[in-house]
Design a protein around this motif. Structure first.
Motif, short mmCIF file in Angstrom:
data_model
loop_
_atom_site.label_atom_id
_atom_site.label_comp_id
_atom_site.label_asym_id
_atom_site.label_seq_id
_atom_site.Cartn_x
_atom_site.Cartn_y
_atom_site.Cartn_z
N ILE A 1 0.91 -1.32 0.16
CA ILE A 1 -0.09 -0.01 -0.15
C ILE A 1 0.96 1.17 0.14
CG2 ILE A 1 -1.80 1.39 1.28
CD1 ILE A 1 -2.46 -1.35 2.38
N ALA A 2 0.41 2.13 -0.66
CA ALA A 2 1.24 3.63 -0.45
C ALA A 2 0.24 4.62 -0.10
CB ALA A 2 1.68 3.72 -1.96
N LEU A 3 0.56 5.56 0.72
CA LEU A 3 -0.27 6.65 1.09
C LEU A 3 0.12 7.86 0.44
CD1 LEU A 3 -0.17 6.15 5.12
CD2 LEU A 3 -1.95 5.48 3.41
N ALA A 4 -0.81 8.53 -0.18
CA ALA A 4 -0.42 9.81 -0.81
C ALA A 4 -1.44 10.88 -0.39
CB ALA A 4 -0.42 9.63 -2.57
N GLY A 5 -0.96 12.27 -0.92
CA GLY A 5 -2.08 13.31 -0.45
C GLY A 5 -1.32 14.57 -0.32
N ASN A 6 -2.10 15.55 -0.32
CA ASN A 6 -1.59 16.99 -0.08
C ASN A 6 -0.90 16.96 1.01
OD1 ASN A 6 -4.13 18.95 -1.84
ND2 ASN A 6 -2.92 17.41 -2.50
N PRO A 7 0.15 18.06 1.31
CA PRO A 7 0.67 18.45 2.47
C PRO A 7 -0.41 18.86 3.48
CG PRO A 7 1.86 19.22 0.86
CD PRO A 7 0.78 18.72 0.17
N ASN A 8 -0.16 18.43 4.78
CA ASN A 8 -1.09 18.80 5.94
C ASN A 8 -2.59 18.23 5.91
OD1 ASN A 8 0.75 20.69 7.22
ND2 ASN A 8 0.27 22.12 5.20
N ALA A 9 -2.61 17.22 5.12
CA ALA A 9 -3.64 16.45 4.75
C ALA A 9 -4.03 15.45 5.90
CB ALA A 9 -4.20 15.90 3.54
N GLY A 10 -2.90 14.99 6.70
CA GLY A 10 -3.07 14.11 7.66
C GLY A 10 -2.49 12.80 7.49
N LYS A 11 -1.69 12.50 6.23
CA LYS A 11 -1.17 11.42 5.74
C LYS A 11 -0.06 10.73 6.65
CE LYS A 11 1.48 12.22 2.41
NZ LYS A 11 2.93 12.07 2.97
N THR A 12 0.68 11.71 7.16
CA THR A 12 1.79 10.93 8.10
C THR A 12 1.12 10.76 9.42
OG1 THR A 12 3.56 12.33 6.97
CG2 THR A 12 3.99 11.26 9.23
N THR A 13 0.12 11.35 9.73
CA THR A 13 -0.58 11.00 11.11
C THR A 13 -1.44 9.50 10.94
OG1 THR A 13 -0.99 13.29 11.30
CG2 THR A 13 -2.40 11.85 12.75
N LEU A 14 -1.69 9.32 9.78
CA LEU A 14 -2.54 7.87 9.62
C LEU A 14 -1.23 6.84 9.40
CD1 LEU A 14 -4.70 6.13 8.67
CD2 LEU A 14 -4.68 6.90 6.34
N PHE A 15 -0.28 7.26 8.74
CA PHE A 15 1.03 6.32 8.82
C PHE A 15 1.16 5.91 9.81
CE2 PHE A 15 5.48 5.35 8.76
CZ PHE A 15 5.44 4.32 7.52
N ASN A 16 1.58 6.88 10.96
CA ASN A 16 1.95 6.50 12.41
C ASN A 16 0.97 5.90 13.21
OD1 ASN A 16 4.46 8.12 11.90
ND2 ASN A 16 3.67 9.79 12.85
N TYR A 17 -0.27 6.32 12.95
CA TYR A 17 -1.48 5.40 13.52
C TYR A 17 -1.15 3.89 13.11
CZ TYR A 17 -5.96 3.88 15.34
OH TYR A 17 -6.93 3.21 16.27
N LEU A 18 -1.23 3.81 12.01
CA LEU A 18 -1.22 2.16 11.18
C LEU A 18 0.08 1.41 11.72
CD1 LEU A 18 -2.54 2.81 7.74
CD2 LEU A 18 -3.68 1.93 9.52
N THR A 19 1.24 2.26 11.64
CA THR A 19 2.35 1.41 11.96
C THR A 19 2.99 1.42 13.13
OG1 THR A 19 3.77 3.30 11.15
CG2 THR A 19 3.00 2.00 9.26
#
Length: 723
Positions: free
Chosen positions: A7-25
């Motif tokens: 899976i890859a996470l993509a999106g605009n800056p400040n959309a919460g992408k890294t927050t979701l990544f940290n929550y998952l991993t």
């Protein structure tokens, strides 16, 4: 357990992408760089209902146009690595803007699931989003989530797994771009399809769109594979460009962007978003920004925040720092007790424990500093700092986008110049980019923090936070003045306008703060245990060999025997002190005779103008490799030099008690370290981004500038008798 789904996470800056990544991993992640490009990427894994998921966090980007390294990396990863599912993290409170990137994913035809993040923020703004209608309109699954709390994430992962297992692959969405461009595409697509031109990687229509957008990467690939066909396609693109310029005065890429937004607006008109409140309304973030980014109050608040950060860092870390100092002192004493005198004992005590231990002793300070910075970053305040600094940057000939490279490099102490240099790729003006690239090494990166903390702790211990704040302020002022000088001389040109989006304020999550703090602290510890360890041992060898000539060793031995015999006959503390003083003189003589000592003494003829003595010169030369080495080398030099090598005093105490040092010398050395040549890795990075000519210019310009500052401060301070 089944094979992991990529899976890859993509999106605009400040959309919460890294927050979701940290929550998952959580902690199941590692940080690296994309092959061939120094852009950070994170990879991790998680388990959901016995299904393994391998997740890559792509750089935040607004489009796939490949104008910046982030856009290029995101696009290339999606094309080359072909993740089984792409999760597009969309900010629900800025839906229309975020869907621009979504439209490009749809055109690309990659398996897509939209994570409609920050639903709570949208609701607070009076917006109600119908996810089912949006899913129907886009033709892909849409799952509302709140990444910070994990709400909706289980449903998101269920949808991702179902999408990955779907038998029918998704088809690229076909958008219309008006008669002129659509006609050109209809002519180009058969040629692209017949020659199988890049269609193994991209949809044929997408290749045509990219050629019309004048995408340099796609153009280069087409020219390499089909030179003759490339000429025909480029000629047709030029015809469209000329026609649009004559009729509407715009380029094809602008028309394509307009029609994408038109497609998005047509979706938004389907009552997907319902506003509960009517009329103008100030959101919480806007209310805060009226104060925080105020023209007069904003800078004062920013200064207070930075001062508070440093006060928090030093007050919170004092106990742990003293604990580590005691530990390494005890370790040194233990090694001294159980090992016989010799090279191994000397290397372990002076090279490893006093060298690397001196660097590791600052881990608590680094950790608390990174925690504070993570709070500012995750809350959205750092974006406000960039916004406020833009007003100042223009007056110094820089672009507002230069602010983030400065911050990344250590504008708020603790960054790194390498990603700061790489971050300048987003600047469109070559001269503004060059001026930014050459001055970001002036910031107080994480490698300089231990050195600054050491000197401030030794000579200005009563006002540590205040002096660290002043060091940050001086770094900004000097960097901006240097940039102004460059823009007035070798890099003349006009400043370009700056537009920036301010993300909403958010309450940082404990999980996110812990992950960000640990990542950066662990990188520091790992560097101390690998690079710094290797360099420390090398410098120990240079400070140990060649040893004293035999005749000098024999002379010291005779004096020692004479004092020992006198001590046995008469006793007394005076003779014991004389014996210790003799050992100190022998150590000092050996260090002076070593290879590193000779280099330090050779440089002392110049460096003494700034009050810098020969042992410090050894450390500064080592600092060219990495700035943390300065601390480890000082520890080794003062362990091998004219002090008791078995003393358990900390390096801070040794410097404070040394007659060659005083507050004026410390200030001169501190300024020199802050501004002299970047570390070797940064120099290589500058060379890759520009050329070796500019890299060597950076080394020589920075060192000369730093030395002039150090000389000025030392001479003035001594003239005023402040030493």
């Amino acid at each position: 357990m089944e094979t992991a789904i990529n899976i890859a996470l993509a999106g605009n800056p400040n959309a919460g992408k890294t927050t979701l990544f940290n929550y998952l991993t959580g902690a199941r992640q590692h940080v690296g760089n994309y092959p061939g490009i120094t852009v950070e990427h994170k990879q991790g894994c998680c388990l959901h209902k016995q299904q393994g998921l391998s997740i890559v966090d792509l750089p935040g980007t607004y489009s796939l146009s490949a104008y910046s390294s982030e856009e290029l990396v995101a696009r290339n990863y999606i094309i080359d690595s072909r993740p089984e599912v792409l999760i597009d993290v969309v900010d629900a409170s800025n839906l229309e803007r975020n869907l621009y990137l979504t439209s490009q994913f749809l055109e690309l035809g990659t398996p897509l699931v939209i994570a409609l993040n920050m639903i709570d923020v949208a609701e607070n703004r009076g917006m109600e989003i119908n996810a089912e209608k949006l899913s129907t309109a886009l033709g892909v699954p849409v799952v509302p989530i709140i990444a910070r709390s994990g709400k909706g994430v289980d449903q998101l992962l269920d949808t991702v797994i179902a999408t990955a297992r779907a038998e029918q692959p998704p088809q690229p969405t076909i958008l219309r771009y008006g008669s002129d461009i659509d006609q050109a595409l209809n002519e180009m697509i058969p040629l692209i399809r017949d020659r199988d031109l890049l269609t193994g990687s991209y949809p044929d229509r997408w290749v045509g769109v990219k050629l019309l957008e004048n995408d340099e990467q796609v153009l280069a690939q087409v020219r390499e594979r089909e030179p003759e066909l490339s000429l025909r396609l480029e000629q047709r693109c030029q015809e469209v460009t000329d026609h649009l310029q004559q009729t509407t005065g715009v380029y094809p890429e602008a028309v394509i962007a307009d029609h994408r937004y038109g497609y998005i607006k047509s979706i938004m008109r389907r009552n997907i978003v319902t506003k509960k409140f009517v009329g103008d309304r100030l959101y919480t973030s806007d209310r805060i920004d009226k104060v925080v980014t105020h023209r007069l109050l904003g800078p004062v608040i920013m200064a207070g925040v930075l001062l508070g950060l440093y006060a928090f860092t030093f007050s919170s870390s004092t106990f742990l720092v003293s604990l580590l100092e005691s530990f390494f002192g005890m370790l040194s004493t233990t090694v001294d007790t159980f090992l016989d005198d010799g090279p191994l004992k000397s290397m372990l005590i002076s090279g490893v424990i006093d060298g690397v231990g001196g660097v590791l002793g600052f881990v608590p300070i680094i950790m608390f500093m990174f925690f504070g910075i993570a709070v500012l970053e995750d809350s959205g305040y750092l974006a406000r700092v960039a916004f406020m600094m833009d007003r100042i940057f223009h007056s110094f000939g820089l672009h507002g986008s230069s602010v983030m490279p400065f911050i990344v490099s250590g504008g708020i102490a603790g960054g790194c110049a390498v990603p700061g240099v790489m971050a300048t790729r987003t600047l469109r003006s070559p001269k503004e980019r060059m001026a930014t690239l050459l001055t970001v090494p002036f910031m107080n990166c994480g490698a300089k923090l231990p050195v600054l903390t050491l000197l401030i702790g030794a000579f200005f211990a009563d006002h540590q936070a205040r002096y660290m704040f002043l060091a940050t302020l001086v770094a900004w002022v000097v960097a901006l003045c240097a940039a102004k000088f460059l823009r007035m001389t070798v890099l003349r040109g006009e400043s370009t306008p700056f537009v920036m989006e301010l993300p909403p304020y958010r309450i940082p999550t404990i999980n996110g703060l812990m992950i960000h703090t640990w990542e950066r602290t662990w990188q520091y510890i790992k560097k101390a245990g690998t690079v710094i360890l290797g360099i420390s041992i090398l410098l120990w060898a240079m400070m140990t060999y060649p040893g004293l000539p035999q005749e000098e060793v024999a002379a010291f031995q005779e004096q020692r025997q004479a004092i020992s015999q006198d001590l046995q006959r008469n006793g007394g503390n005076d003779r014991q002190t004389a014996l210790e003083a003799l050992s100190a003189r022998e150590n000092s003589a050996a260090l002076r005779h070593s290879l590193a000592g000779r280099i330090g003494i050779a440089l002392e003829g110049i460096s003494q103008l700034a009050g810098i003595e020969w042992r410090t010169n050894i450390a500064l030369v080592g600092g060219f490799a990495a700035k943390e080495v300065i601390v480890s080398t000082l520890g080794t030099a003062y362990s091998l030099g004219d002090v008791d090598p078995d003393a358990s005093d900390s390096l801070t105490q040794r410097l404070a008690n040394d007659p060659a040092w005083n507050p004026v010398v410390a200030l001169a050395v501190l300024l020199f370290i802050m501004f002299y040549a970047p570390c070797f890795v940064t120099v290589v990075c500058i060379a890759r981004e520009t050329s070796w000519k500019w890299a060597l210019f950076s080394m020589s310009f920075n060192t000369l500038f730093a030395f002039m500052m150090a000389v000025g401060v030392y001479q003035l301070g001594m003239l005023l008798k402040l030493g």
